[in-house]
Design an enzyme around this catalytic site. Structure first.
Site, PDB file in Angstrom:
ATOM      1  N   CYS A   2      25.429 -15.370 -36.630  1.00 47.31           N
ATOM      2  CA  CYS A   2      25.723 -14.787 -35.315  1.00 47.31           C
ATOM      3  C   CYS A   2      24.659 -15.017 -34.261  1.00 47.31           C
ATOM      4  O   CYS A   2      24.895 -15.693 -33.255  1.00 47.31           O
ATOM      5  CB  CYS A   2      26.007 -13.303 -35.474  1.00 47.31           C
ATOM      6  SG  CYS A   2      24.704 -12.362 -36.316  1.00 47.31           S
ATOM      7  N   HIS A  56      22.427 -10.984 -29.403  1.00 48.84           N
ATOM      8  CA  HIS A  56      22.393 -10.138 -30.602  1.00 48.84           C
ATOM      9  C   HIS A  56      21.676  -8.828 -30.317  1.00 48.84           C
ATOM     10  O   HIS A  56      22.135  -7.754 -30.722  1.00 48.84           O
ATOM     11  CB  HIS A  56      21.706 -10.865 -31.755  1.00 48.84           C
ATOM     12  CG  HIS A  56      21.669 -10.054 -33.020  1.00 48.84           C
ATOM     13  ND1 HIS A  56      22.733  -9.990 -33.884  1.00 48.84           N
ATOM     14  CD2 HIS A  56      20.719  -9.239 -33.527  1.00 48.84           C
ATOM     15  CE1 HIS A  56      22.440  -9.179 -34.890  1.00 48.84           C
ATOM     16  NE2 HIS A  56      21.219  -8.703 -34.699  1.00 48.84           N
ATOM     17  N   ASP A 254      31.398 -16.763 -32.880  1.00 52.13           N
ATOM     18  CA  ASP A 254      30.070 -17.330 -33.114  1.00 52.13           C
ATOM     19  C   ASP A 254      29.963 -18.096 -34.433  1.00 52.13           C
ATOM     20  O   ASP A 254      29.084 -18.929 -34.593  1.00 52.13           O
ATOM     21  CB  ASP A 254      28.988 -16.242 -33.039  1.00 52.13           C
ATOM     22  CG  ASP A 254      29.343 -14.989 -33.826  1.00 52.13           C
ATOM     23  OD1 ASP A 254      30.336 -15.011 -34.586  1.00 52.13           O
ATOM     24  OD2 ASP A 254      28.632 -13.977 -33.673  1.00 52.13           O
TER      25      ASP A 254
END
Length: 411
Positions: A2, A56, A254
């Site tokens: 991610c 993130h 992602d």
């Protein structure tokens, strides 16, 4: 994975040995001088709103946005936690009492949950409500905007309202046919799927039971359908507000996901199940959709946005290529190849092949694999040592070590 994948997409930069390594990637530390495309839009007069998980870390590159929001993050809490830490303590978002207590006591919980709740009870439902509210306000402002909807699902844990679980008959759910390690595959290419093993009810070693496997797949399907429904609500709001007439919509993920293909659960591999993602682009001028087999990657999103919005490219180098020609002519082939990285695995993928070298810290190649997508799109047989592929291996290895030498060596 991610964080690293998002970093590449948002900066338009490829990963290297020392940059965009794992989910903890921070753009403000690793690429502080790179103008991300959210920042580029903000600098060009766009209102930029980050809803949900985009970078993130909640506090990464905050200056790229006019507003940063995630469900719960900025609520008052009695633990004196920062928004980032508070959100991290809640994002698994269990709704059943027994799961909530288990989560509080152990900081873990089950890998899936079916709760008889409304669509806007879970985090992604609250996110959807916020996005629709923003659309109404943005329409009133009359300013151009970048509005994100960073959904959690179908990330672990696979939590969704019961009605989305009920869309699937458990008896009809099948495990993948290729629940085996590919023939001749390097041992290093098979992950230990540690993320999945962190959840209760999942063994620390070995495979899961057939019953658990079906439950996990069922949960994944339910979360996908849940998010699909929420996206439908956002698109309906866009249409009702007549913003569909001048808004570009991009739907993307992602990373891919393994549902026991090659014995794997989750991501963290160099196989197509981990590296392949959905990418849909809707333009106001489109009368109907089309499908393309063009080879593209996530770094192409940046230059595509720039061209669609008729902005000037930033002065720094972008790794991707605009997808506008493919939007106009979906029959185009796209790139001759794409570059992928996962851990020590460095991959060059073409329309025909996926070639990976596993390279250690001393820049020594210790394992390789080649999959022929013409005959083996599911990557079940590593043919890297077969004589008939020696020329392909030589050419792809040369490409990897010339064009991507700096990515392999790092800073």
């Amino acid at each position: 994975m991610c964080g690293a994948s998002r970093a590449s997409m948002l900066t338009g930069m490829l990963p290297t040995k020392t940059r965009f390594i794992d989910y903890k990637t921070r753009l403000d530390i690793e690429t502080p001088n790179q103008v991300t495309w959210p920042r580029l839009l903000k600098d060009n007069g766009y209102t930029t709103i980050s809803n949900g998980k985009i970078y993130h870390h909640l506090d990464d590159r905050i200056s790229d946005w006019d507003e940063v929001w995630r469900p719960y993050a900025f609520d008052e809490n009695d633990q004196d936690l920062s928004p980032l830490d508070y959100w991290q303590s809640l994002w698994k978002d269990y709704q059943l009492a027994e799961n909530i207590e288990l989560y509080k006591a152990t900081d873990t919980g089950p890998a899936y949950e079916s709760a008889d709740v409304s669509d806007n009870t879970y985090i992604d439902g609250k996110l959807t409500d916020k996005v629709i509210k923003d659309l109404k306000q943005l329409k009133a402002s009359g300013k151009p905007f970048l509005l994100t909807a960073g959904f959690i699902a179908p990330h672990l844990p696979f939590n969704a309202p019961t009605k989305y679980w009920d869309m699937y008959d458990r008896k009809e759910i099948k495990q993948p046919y290729n629940n085996f390690v590919p023939k001749n595959a390097p041992k290093t290419s098979i992950s230990r799927w540690g993320e999945m093993r962190a959840y209760t009810g999942i063994p620390k070693k070995g495979g899961v039971s057939d019953e658990t496997a079906i439950s996990l797949i069922h949960g994944y399907y339910a979360t996908v359908s849940y998010v699909d429904s929420l996206i439908g609500k956002i698109m309906a709001a866009l249409t009702n507000l007549e913003l569909d007439k001048n808004t570009v919509v991009i739907f993307v993920s992602d990373h891919g996901y393994n549902l026991q293909e090659h014995t794997q659960w989750g991501k963290y591999t160099s196989y197509r199940t981990s590296t392949r993602v959905p990418l849909m682009i809707h333009l106001p001028s489109m009368e109907k959709g089309s499908i393309s087999d063009a080879l593209v990657d996530l770094t192409d999103v940046y230059p595509t946005i720039v061209e669609l919005l008729e902005l000037n490219l930033p002065k720094h180098q972008l790794a991707g290529e605009s997808l506008v020609p493919i939007l106009k002519d979906p029959s185009l082939d796209g790139k001759s190849h794409v570059f992928l990285k996962n851990g020590q695995g460095f991959t060059v993928q073409t329309q025909e092949y996926s070639y990976t070298e596993f390279i250690n810290r001393d820049n020594e190649v210790f394992s390789t694999m080649l999959y022929d997508h013409r005959t083996d799109r599911d990557e079940n047989i590593n043919v890297v040592d077969e004589t008939i592929y020696s020329d392909a291996v030589s050419q792809l290895s040369k490409l990897l070590h010339t064009k991507y030498a700096s990515n392999i060596i790092g800073d």
